[in-house]
Design a protein around this motif. Structure first.
Motif, PDB file in Angstrom:
ATOM      1  N   SER A 165       0.833  -1.210   0.000  1.00 19.79           N
ATOM      2  CA  SER A 165       0.000   0.000   0.000  1.00 19.79           C
ATOM      3  C   SER A 165       0.865   1.256   0.000  1.00 19.79           C
ATOM      4  O   SER A 165       0.505   2.263  -0.599  1.00 19.79           O
ATOM      5  N   TRP A 166       2.001   1.195   0.679  1.00 23.96           N
ATOM      6  CA  TRP A 166       2.922   2.342   0.665  1.00 23.96           C
ATOM      7  C   TRP A 166       3.497   2.538  -0.735  1.00 23.96           C
ATOM      8  O   TRP A 166       3.562   3.652  -1.242  1.00 23.96           O
ATOM      9  N   GLY A 190       4.005  11.824   8.083  1.00 23.95           N
ATOM     10  CA  GLY A 190       5.388  12.211   8.356  1.00 23.95           C
ATOM     11  C   GLY A 190       5.647  13.690   8.119  1.00 23.95           C
ATOM     12  O   GLY A 190       6.297  14.358   8.935  1.00 23.95           O
ATOM     13  N   THR A 191       5.115  14.218   7.020  1.00 26.52           N
ATOM     14  CA  THR A 191       5.346  15.635   6.743  1.00 26.52           C
ATOM     15  C   THR A 191       4.632  16.512   7.759  1.00 26.52           C
ATOM     16  O   THR A 191       5.167  17.538   8.188  1.00 26.52           O
ATOM     17  N   LEU A 192       3.422  16.104   8.168  1.00 23.85           N
ATOM     18  CA  LEU A 192       2.721  16.868   9.212  1.00 23.85           C
ATOM     19  C   LEU A 192       3.491  16.819  10.525  1.00 23.85           C
ATOM     20  O   LEU A 192       3.608  17.828  11.223  1.00 23.85           O
ATOM     21  N   ALA A 198      11.805   2.461   8.187  1.00 25.58           N
ATOM     22  CA  ALA A 198      12.168   2.193   6.789  1.00 25.58           C
ATOM     23  C   ALA A 198      11.184   2.880   5.847  1.00 25.58           C
ATOM     24  O   ALA A 198      11.584   3.472   4.841  1.00 25.58           O
ATOM     25  N   ASN A 199       9.892   2.817   6.181  1.00 26.14           N
ATOM     26  CA  ASN A 199       8.899   3.493   5.356  1.00 26.14           C
ATOM     27  C   ASN A 199       9.119   5.003   5.369  1.00 26.14           C
ATOM     28  O   ASN A 199       9.073   5.653   4.323  1.00 26.14           O
ATOM     29  N   GLN A 200       9.352   5.557   6.539  1.00 25.37           N
ATOM     30  CA  GLN A 200       9.557   7.003   6.609  1.00 25.37           C
ATOM     31  C   GLN A 200      10.809   7.414   5.841  1.00 25.37           C
ATOM     32  O   GLN A 200      10.818   8.436   5.156  1.00 25.37           O
ATOM     33  N   GLY A 201      11.854   6.601   5.924  1.00 26.17           N
ATOM     34  CA  GLY A 201      13.086   6.903   5.182  1.00 26.17           C
ATOM     35  C   GLY A 201      12.883   6.852   3.686  1.00 26.17           C
ATOM     36  O   GLY A 201      13.300   7.753   2.950  1.00 26.17           O
ATOM     37  N   MET A 202      12.214   5.802   3.213  1.00 28.24           N
ATOM     38  CA  MET A 202      12.013   5.706   1.761  1.00 28.24           C
ATOM     39  C   MET A 202      11.048   6.786   1.274  1.00 28.24           C
ATOM     40  O   MET A 202      11.193   7.297   0.169  1.00 28.24           O
ATOM     41  N   MET A 206      10.662   4.161  -3.751  1.00 32.56           N
ATOM     42  CA  MET A 206       9.622   3.440  -3.017  1.00 32.56           C
ATOM     43  C   MET A 206       9.527   1.993  -3.513  1.00 32.56           C
ATOM     44  O   MET A 206       9.350   1.068  -2.715  1.00 32.56           O
ATOM     45  N   ILE A 207       9.668   1.798  -4.806  1.00 31.35           N
ATOM     46  CA  ILE A 207       9.590   0.449  -5.369  1.00 31.35           C
ATOM     47  C   ILE A 207      10.760  -0.394  -4.866  1.00 31.35           C
ATOM     48  O   ILE A 207      10.573  -1.502  -4.354  1.00 31.35           O
ATOM     49  N   ARG A 208      11.973   0.139  -5.011  1.00 30.61           N
ATOM     50  CA  ARG A 208      13.168  -0.628  -4.625  1.00 30.61           C
ATOM     51  C   ARG A 208      13.197  -0.920  -3.126  1.00 30.61           C
ATOM     52  O   ARG A 208      13.443  -2.045  -2.704  1.00 30.61           O
TER      53      ARG A 208
END
Length: 195
Positions: free
Chosen positions: A95-96, A111-113, A162-166, A179-181
């Motif tokens: 979904s990410w 994350g941006t908020l 990891a999600n926040q970093g990507m 995001m794909i990799r």
């Protein structure tokens, strides 16, 4: 009575449209650059009517956070339908990755908020956005616990980080392929966890 019910439904509809518009505009423009007029325009509500539902821009920010919380809750409930915790985590990653183009352009909505609200004077809204991350981390930790993994909370922090970093790198470099990799790397990591 029907008239009263109709006006209540119309008021609920306007409030929902304003909330959805706030979530979208704040994600695209950020808190500081967003005006109440921007939100009203997207919601197709006259600017003067906004104040009937939300007295301040911070009230709209809180409404947007509530919309993000509702979205997260629905997403996690949907993922919980799968009996396999590893599959749930993989579906979360998918979904990410699915939102990669939006993330590359505007970043992660939560994350941006969180970053933007943290730079303001403490007003409680910053801790509200933190609750969204706590909800996600707790859910992910529960999946790792069900997989019998030691230190499920630590694994959950690694996973969400990891999600926040990507997301951050994809946005900073305007490159959705990150995001794909990285999503594929996360899925391989999940697959390699011992059972």
């Amino acid at each position: 009575m029907a008239n009263s019910n109709g006006s209540k439904a119309a008021a609920r509809d306007k409030r929902q449209r304003l909330t959805a518009a706030a979530a979208e505009v704040l994600h695209r423009q950020g808190v500081e650059r967003t005006t109440i007029a921007d939100i009203a325009q997207l919601a197709d509500v006259p600017v003067g009517n906004v104040y009937y539902y939300f007295k301040t821009k911070d009230d709209l920010v809180r409404a947007a956070l509530s919309a993000h919380a509702d979205h997260l809750s629905l997403k996690l409930a949907h993922l919980d339908r799968d009996p396999d915790p590893r599959a749930r985590l993989g579906a979360l990653v998918a979904s990410w990755v699915e939102r990669r183009d939006i993330t590359a352009r505007y970043g992660c909505p939560t994350g941006t908020l969180a970053v933007e609200l943290d730079k303001r004077e403490p007003d409680g809204i910053d801790t509200e956005v933190g609750q969204l991350f706590r909800t996600l981390v707790d859910w992910v930790a529960e999946q790792f616990r069900r997989l019998g993994q030691p230190d499920p909370h630590d694994l959950a922090i690694t996973f969400v980080a990891a999600n926040q970093g990507m997301s951050l790198l994809s946005n900073a470099l305007r490159d959705p392929t990150i995001m794909i990799r990285e999503g594929e790397r996360l899925r391989r990591w999940l697959d390699d966890l011992p059972t």
